[in-house]
Design a protein around this motif. Sequence first.
Motif, short mmCIF file in Angstrom:
data_model
loop_
_atom_site.label_atom_id
_atom_site.label_comp_id
_atom_site.label_asym_id
_atom_site.label_seq_id
_atom_site.Cartn_x
_atom_site.Cartn_y
_atom_site.Cartn_z
N LYS A 140 0.82 -1.22 0.00
CA LYS A 140 0.00 0.00 0.00
C LYS A 140 0.85 1.27 0.00
CE LYS A 140 -3.78 -2.22 2.56
NZ LYS A 140 -4.58 -2.22 3.81
N HIS A 141 2.17 1.11 0.18
CA HIS A 141 3.09 2.26 0.25
C HIS A 141 2.65 3.24 1.33
CE1 HIS A 141 5.78 5.48 -1.04
NE2 HIS A 141 6.44 4.57 -1.72
N ILE A 142 2.38 2.70 2.52
CA ILE A 142 1.95 3.50 3.66
C ILE A 142 2.89 3.24 4.83
CG2 ILE A 142 0.13 3.82 5.40
CD1 ILE A 142 -1.91 3.15 3.24
N VAL A 143 3.25 4.30 5.56
CA VAL A 143 4.07 4.18 6.76
C VAL A 143 3.34 4.87 7.90
CG1 VAL A 143 6.26 4.80 7.86
CG2 VAL A 143 6.23 4.10 5.46
N GLN A 155 12.24 7.21 -2.64
CA GLN A 155 13.56 6.83 -2.14
C GLN A 155 13.56 6.66 -0.61
OE1 GLN A 155 13.99 8.17 -5.28
NE2 GLN A 155 15.12 6.32 -5.76
N GLU A 156 12.86 7.54 0.08
CA GLU A 156 12.77 7.42 1.54
C GLU A 156 12.07 6.12 1.93
OE1 GLU A 156 12.47 12.24 2.51
OE2 GLU A 156 10.66 10.99 2.38
N PHE A 157 11.00 5.80 1.20
CA PHE A 157 10.24 4.58 1.47
C PHE A 157 11.12 3.35 1.23
CE2 PHE A 157 7.39 1.11 0.38
CZ PHE A 157 6.40 1.22 1.34
N LEU A 160 13.75 3.06 4.02
CA LEU A 160 13.16 2.58 5.27
C LEU A 160 12.81 1.10 5.16
CD1 LEU A 160 12.15 3.19 8.11
CD2 LEU A 160 9.95 3.86 7.12
N LYS A 161 12.28 0.69 4.03
CA LYS A 161 11.94 -0.72 3.81
C LYS A 161 13.19 -1.59 3.94
CE LYS A 161 10.07 -3.77 0.19
NZ LYS A 161 11.34 -4.35 -0.33
N LEU A 162 14.30 -1.16 3.35
CA LEU A 162 15.55 -1.92 3.44
C LEU A 162 16.02 -2.05 4.88
CD1 LEU A 162 17.97 -3.30 2.02
CD2 LEU A 162 19.03 -1.02 1.87
N LEU A 163 15.96 -0.95 5.62
CA LEU A 163 16.38 -0.99 7.03
C LEU A 163 15.48 -1.91 7.85
CD1 LEU A 163 17.08 2.83 7.58
CD2 LEU A 163 18.80 1.01 7.52
N TYR A 195 19.66 11.14 2.98
CA TYR A 195 18.34 10.52 3.08
C TYR A 195 18.10 9.88 4.45
CZ TYR A 195 16.47 11.42 -1.53
OH TYR A 195 15.94 12.04 -2.63
N ILE A 196 19.16 9.44 5.10
CA ILE A 196 19.01 8.98 6.49
C ILE A 196 18.53 10.15 7.35
CG2 ILE A 196 20.30 8.33 8.56
CD1 ILE A 196 19.79 5.92 6.90
N SER A 197 19.10 11.33 7.11
CA SER A 197 18.70 12.53 7.84
C SER A 197 17.23 12.86 7.56
CB SER A 197 19.60 13.70 7.47
OG SER A 197 19.19 14.88 8.12
#
Length: 226
Positions: A140-143, A155-157, A160-163, A195-197
């Motif tokens: 759903k591409h929701i956080v 890119q942020e999504f 975060l998904k990778l982490l 992007y971490i920031s």
Amino acid sequence: MELLLVEDNKRISEFVSRGLEESGFTVTLAENGVDARSLITQRQWDLILLDIMLPDIDGIELLQYTRFKKINTPILVLSALGEPGDKVKALNLGADDYLAKPFHFNELVARIGALLRRTKNLDLIENILHCDDLVLYVDKHIVKRSNQEIKLTIQEFMLLKLLMENKNKVLSRTQILDTVWGVNHNSNTNVVDVYISYLRNKIEIEGCEKLIETVKGRGYLIRTKE
């Protein structure tokens, strides 16, 4: 596993809390409906144990409020109201299970286990990632964090998904760069740090624990107590 127990009877709450903690659960107690309502919305719980007959806001109102807020945490009702009509009403309003008092403690633990297994299997089916109170819905591409939706760029999504797919594991900048931006990206760029920031600014909500950590000389990880 973080459980919220909503129970105003001190004898019952002490018995249940002690038994569940000895079984490996972490239990937070709310002794009235107002406190329970606040706790339900403030944190992400693995399961809620809900009494019906409470001072101020009763359990049925809390049940309706929780589902109205789109909070899908499993709810197991523990109530002295044991008539079939009471059970049907609670289940129809969104409860996942109903256990009448008095009950055997082993049955309570068994029902909690069944609900948690069902939730875990559903998460796998729906492709959902968890890290404490942070939830990422892959398809759903929701956080969400503490049930508040967080808007992220692509890119942020992906970062975060990778982490979250590698919880408690240090990922180097090169690993992150290759996975999120592609192997042909300039390895000398500081885009990962930038992007971490960005992510930290969005997911680190005031009053919540910091999740993303920098490991000097190695990279980044997202840490969870789970």
